[in-house]
Design a protein around this motif. Sequence first.
Motif, PDB file in Angstrom:
ATOM      1  N   ARG A  48       0.813  -1.217   0.000  1.00  0.00           N
ATOM      2  CA  ARG A  48       0.000   0.000   0.000  1.00  0.00           C
ATOM      3  C   ARG A  48       0.844   1.262   0.000  1.00  0.00           C
ATOM      4  NH1 ARG A  48      -5.330  -0.233   3.793  1.00  0.00           N
ATOM      5  NH2 ARG A  48      -6.314  -2.082   2.907  1.00  0.00           N
ATOM      6  N   THR A  49       1.971   1.232   0.710  1.00  0.00           N
ATOM      7  CA  THR A  49       2.709   2.474   0.975  1.00  0.00           C
ATOM      8  C   THR A  49       3.927   2.672   0.095  1.00  0.00           C
ATOM      9  OG1 THR A  49       4.013   1.386   2.717  1.00  0.00           O
ATOM     10  CG2 THR A  49       1.963   2.472   3.392  1.00  0.00           C
ATOM     11  N   GLU A  50       4.486   1.610  -0.460  1.00  0.00           N
ATOM     12  CA  GLU A  50       5.684   1.726  -1.285  1.00  0.00           C
ATOM     13  C   GLU A  50       5.273   2.043  -2.724  1.00  0.00           C
ATOM     14  OE1 GLU A  50       9.362   2.110  -2.403  1.00  0.00           O
ATOM     15  OE2 GLU A  50       8.931   1.586  -0.310  1.00  0.00           O
ATOM     16  N   PRO A  51       5.585   3.242  -3.221  1.00  0.00           N
ATOM     17  CA  PRO A  51       5.123   3.614  -4.570  1.00  0.00           C
ATOM     18  C   PRO A  51       5.512   2.613  -5.641  1.00  0.00           C
ATOM     19  CG  PRO A  51       6.044   5.518  -3.424  1.00  0.00           C
ATOM     20  CD  PRO A  51       6.330   4.333  -2.558  1.00  0.00           C
ATOM     21  N   GLY A  52       6.684   2.013  -5.511  1.00  0.00           N
ATOM     22  CA  GLY A  52       7.131   1.072  -6.526  1.00  0.00           C
ATOM     23  C   GLY A  52       6.297  -0.182  -6.627  1.00  0.00           C
ATOM     24  N   LEU A  53       5.534  -0.498  -5.592  1.00  0.00           N
ATOM     25  CA  LEU A  53       4.708  -1.701  -5.596  1.00  0.00           C
ATOM     26  C   LEU A  53       3.248  -1.420  -5.953  1.00  0.00           C
ATOM     27  CD1 LEU A  53       6.115  -3.452  -2.396  1.00  0.00           C
ATOM     28  CD2 LEU A  53       6.518  -4.118  -4.773  1.00  0.00           C
ATOM     29  N   ARG A  54       2.904  -0.154  -6.161  1.00  0.00           N
ATOM     30  CA  ARG A  54       1.509   0.177  -6.397  1.00  0.00           C
ATOM     31  C   ARG A  54       1.143   0.167  -7.877  1.00  0.00           C
ATOM     32  NH1 ARG A  54      -1.725   2.105  -2.731  1.00  0.00           N
ATOM     33  NH2 ARG A  54      -2.812   3.454  -4.201  1.00  0.00           N
ATOM     34  N   GLY A  55       2.112   0.358  -8.743  1.00  0.00           N
ATOM     35  CA  GLY A  55       1.817   0.389 -10.170  1.00  0.00           C
ATOM     36  C   GLY A  55       1.854  -1.008 -10.780  1.00  0.00           C
ATOM     37  N   GLU A  56       1.956  -1.040 -12.102  1.00  0.00           N
ATOM     38  CA  GLU A  56       1.972  -2.326 -12.805  1.00  0.00           C
ATOM     39  C   GLU A  56       3.284  -2.558 -13.553  1.00  0.00           C
ATOM     40  OE1 GLU A  56      -1.621  -2.963 -15.043  1.00  0.00           O
ATOM     41  OE2 GLU A  56      -2.888  -2.202 -13.422  1.00  0.00           O
ATOM     42  N   GLU A  57       4.292  -1.710 -13.262  1.00  0.00           N
ATOM     43  CA  GLU A  57       5.590  -1.901 -13.902  1.00  0.00           C
ATOM     44  C   GLU A  57       6.214  -3.206 -13.433  1.00  0.00           C
ATOM     45  OE1 GLU A  57       4.874   0.591 -11.897  1.00  0.00           O
ATOM     46  OE2 GLU A  57       4.781   2.439 -13.091  1.00  0.00           O
ATOM     47  N   PRO A  59      21.063 -15.922 -11.161  1.00  0.00           N
ATOM     48  CA  PRO A  59      21.583 -17.285 -11.301  1.00  0.00           C
ATOM     49  C   PRO A  59      20.462 -18.303 -11.487  1.00  0.00           C
ATOM     50  CG  PRO A  59      22.561 -16.163  -9.408  1.00  0.00           C
ATOM     51  CD  PRO A  59      21.433 -15.310  -9.881  1.00  0.00           C
ATOM     52  N   GLN A  60      20.850 -19.479 -11.999  1.00  0.00           N
ATOM     53  CA  GLN A  60      19.885 -20.555 -12.170  1.00  0.00           C
ATOM     54  C   GLN A  60      19.254 -20.908 -10.829  1.00  0.00           C
ATOM     55  OE1 GLN A  60      21.489 -23.944 -14.160  1.00  0.00           O
ATOM     56  NE2 GLN A  60      19.557 -25.070 -14.191  1.00  0.00           N
ATOM     57  N   GLY A  61      17.948 -21.182 -10.855  1.00  0.00           N
ATOM     58  CA  GLY A  61      17.239 -21.534  -9.632  1.00  0.00           C
ATOM     59  C   GLY A  61      16.756 -20.339  -8.839  1.00  0.00           C
ATOM     60  N   THR A  62      16.889 -19.150  -9.410  1.00  0.00           N
ATOM     61  CA  THR A  62      16.450 -17.937  -8.713  1.00  0.00           C
ATOM     62  C   THR A  62      15.566 -17.103  -9.638  1.00  0.00           C
ATOM     63  OG1 THR A  62      18.285 -16.513  -9.426  1.00  0.00           O
ATOM     64  CG2 THR A  62      18.648 -17.912  -7.472  1.00  0.00           C
ATOM     65  N   LEU A  63      14.847 -16.172  -9.033  1.00  0.00           N
ATOM     66  CA  LEU A  63      14.057 -15.187  -9.763  1.00  0.00           C
ATOM     67  C   LEU A  63      14.461 -13.806  -9.258  1.00  0.00           C
ATOM     68  CD1 LEU A  63      10.527 -16.854  -9.450  1.00  0.00           C
ATOM     69  CD2 LEU A  63      11.963 -16.816 -11.506  1.00  0.00           C
ATOM     70  N   LEU A  64      14.575 -12.864 -10.172  1.00  0.00           N
ATOM     71  CA  LEU A  64      14.922 -11.496  -9.797  1.00  0.00           C
ATOM     72  C   LEU A  64      14.156 -10.554 -10.717  1.00  0.00           C
ATOM     73  CD1 LEU A  64      16.880  -9.973  -7.843  1.00  0.00           C
ATOM     74  CD2 LEU A  64      18.478  -9.824  -9.765  1.00  0.00           C
ATOM     75  N   PHE A  65      13.337  -9.694 -10.141  1.00  0.00           N
ATOM     76  CA  PHE A  65      12.595  -8.750 -10.963  1.00  0.00           C
ATOM     77  C   PHE A  65      12.480  -7.417 -10.259  1.00  0.00           C
ATOM     78  CE2 PHE A  65       9.389 -11.333  -8.721  1.00  0.00           C
ATOM     79  CZ  PHE A  65       8.588 -10.371  -8.103  1.00  0.00           C
ATOM     80  N   GLU A  66      12.245  -6.384 -11.067  1.00  0.00           N
ATOM     81  CA  GLU A  66      12.175  -5.014 -10.564  1.00  0.00           C
ATOM     82  C   GLU A  66      10.780  -4.460 -10.794  1.00  0.00           C
ATOM     83  OE1 GLU A  66      14.806  -0.883 -10.768  1.00  0.00           O
ATOM     84  OE2 GLU A  66      14.885  -2.296 -12.452  1.00  0.00           O
ATOM     85  N   ARG A  67      10.273  -3.791  -9.803  1.00  0.00           N
ATOM     86  CA  ARG A  67       9.034  -3.033  -9.922  1.00  0.00           C
ATOM     87  C   ARG A  67       9.394  -1.545 -10.058  1.00  0.00           C
ATOM     88  NH1 ARG A  67       4.528  -5.235  -7.881  1.00  0.00           N
ATOM     89  NH2 ARG A  67       3.579  -3.540  -9.082  1.00  0.00           N
ATOM     90  N   GLY A  68       8.438  -0.661  -9.953  1.00  0.00           N
ATOM     91  CA  GLY A  68       8.717   0.755 -10.114  1.00  0.00           C
ATOM     92  C   GLY A  68       9.588   1.310  -8.991  1.00  0.00           C
ATOM     93  N   ASN A  69      10.256   2.443  -9.253  1.00  0.00           N
ATOM     94  CA  ASN A  69      11.074   3.153  -8.251  1.00  0.00           C
ATOM     95  C   ASN A  69      12.165   2.280  -7.655  1.00  0.00           C
ATOM     96  OD1 ASN A  69       9.580   5.409  -8.639  1.00  0.00           O
ATOM     97  ND2 ASN A  69       8.587   5.436  -6.636  1.00  0.00           N
ATOM     98  N   GLY A  70      12.660   1.326  -8.410  1.00  0.00           N
ATOM     99  CA  GLY A  70      13.804   0.558  -7.959  1.00  0.00           C
ATOM    100  C   GLY A  70      13.538  -0.494  -6.916  1.00  0.00           C
TER     101      GLY A  70
END
Length: 554
Positions: free
Chosen positions: A483-492, A499-510
């Motif tokens: 709710r409060t972190e701007p980067g998690l509120r959008g749809e970016e 590395p293999q066996g991991t997931l890494l992704f970015e949302r808005g505002n880093g």
Amino acid sequence: MSNPTPTALPAEAAADADWWRRAAIYQVYIRSFADGDGDGTGDIAGLRSRLQYLAYLGVDAIWINPWYPSPLADGGYDVSDFRDIHPTFGTLDEAKQLIAEAHELGLRVILDIVPNHVSDQHAWFQQALAAGPGSPERERFIFRDGRGEDGSLPPNDWHAAFGGPTWTRTPDGQWYLHLFAPEQPDLNWDNPEVRAEFESILRFWFDLGVDGFRIDVAHGMVKDPALPDLGLTEFSVLTGEGQQDHPHWDRDGLHDIFRSWRAIADSYPDPRVFVAEAHVRPRRMPEYLRPDQLHTAFNFDFLKCPLDAGALRDVIDRSITSLAAVGAPATWVLSNHDETRHVTRYGRADTGVQALFRDRPIPTDLALGTRRARAAALLMLALPGGAYVYQGEELGLYEVEDIPEELLQDPIWERSGHTLRGRDGCRVPLPWTGDTPPFGFSTSGAAPWLPQPEDWKSYTAEANRADPASMLQLYRAALRLRRTEPGLRGEEFRWLESPQGTLLFERGNGVVCAVNLSDQPVSLPAGHSPLLASGLLDDEGLLPPDTTAWLHRG
């Protein structure tokens, strides 16, 4: 009956017309949530008494499984009256009070609607039985003469979801269709009366202030009128996978129905919303979520996916990109009232969903499953779109797989000749307080309708609330940041190399989400500081196996 002035949400919440695109919605299986009148069964009074808990948790809405009058042959999914409340759960006035009180807390209310079938005790079906073959009353359902010289063979070879044939013969010799239990006769959606009735039901509840509906078996309402044989020896999978032009799943005629429903939802000043339970092939799902039809749909591919980085990435990619083509958000869900709780699933060698109905428990490591469930929760809540939390998952509850056979209530148990235990294990009533059953579930201390394990004393909401490292506190922290972190509120959303066996992704505002599903610790991206983690980082600041961390640049 309607209420022309339903209680409104707080102004800030009411102004957010797109709330459903990113909402965290809490599923209430009402029989098992909280018992307010002391009879051992959950009810509206119990739910009202725990609304503050849901506000404390930080969800945006609640979805309530069917609370209508019903013989409960299938846990309430056999509805006998869509405009009232089952006496065990309360009254219509209590339902209105609940909606008002939820709105005062900023919680929206979504109900279940069951349009594929009704109870065999529904007035329409009783009228159909009394009226006889060829009557208008029978045209509301799917009655057919049998095959064979004396009509003693069912009209076709379809099989029911809960086992056995999908046809039942009436005393006058005709047969009626039920894709599920015999107590759940299917409606005929080619009949104008059926369509008008459900449009009226939607308006009835929308007028009372309900914010939306989850549509049960949304892909099964329309049938091929020729009712052709399927040529299968048992029930066909829910998606109709491998069967082109399936005669009772995912037929094109559904979409006109949902267009009319969407028009009704959009006619309200604060538009109402729909979420579909549609078990369809991934390439077909966007057709249900076009702008003039339904808003969202449950993501069963994600729920059933094993905890494998490659498989999860494929599901996430497919979900986001395919639905973006029609402007719809993805939704994410780990458990529900029909599947084994994910704490138990994730503690197994095979972490995906196995057979829906099992004959015996599969060995599980609950400590491992809990660690993985914490990691999966942060993965789910970091993804763009909506998320569903099944009651008790925020407490870390596991599947109860040792319910005594004489207490099992799922119709699958009886329909399978006592060979498949069914879904009762994920429906056991919640533990709230104390050290012994019923753990505050019932105001009177009455035994719950399904027995709780003794060791749930360490899983109560009270125990979780007191422990800053508990599952509950992890969910609270994650929901607060959503709710409060701007980067998690959008749809970016953007994948990063990892590395293999991991997931890494970015949302808005880093904001970055790192998931380690490998068997070795991995380094976190340089220049990022932790916001939240599902477990402790190791002494070198590495992300341990089966752990997720949210990070912020800088």
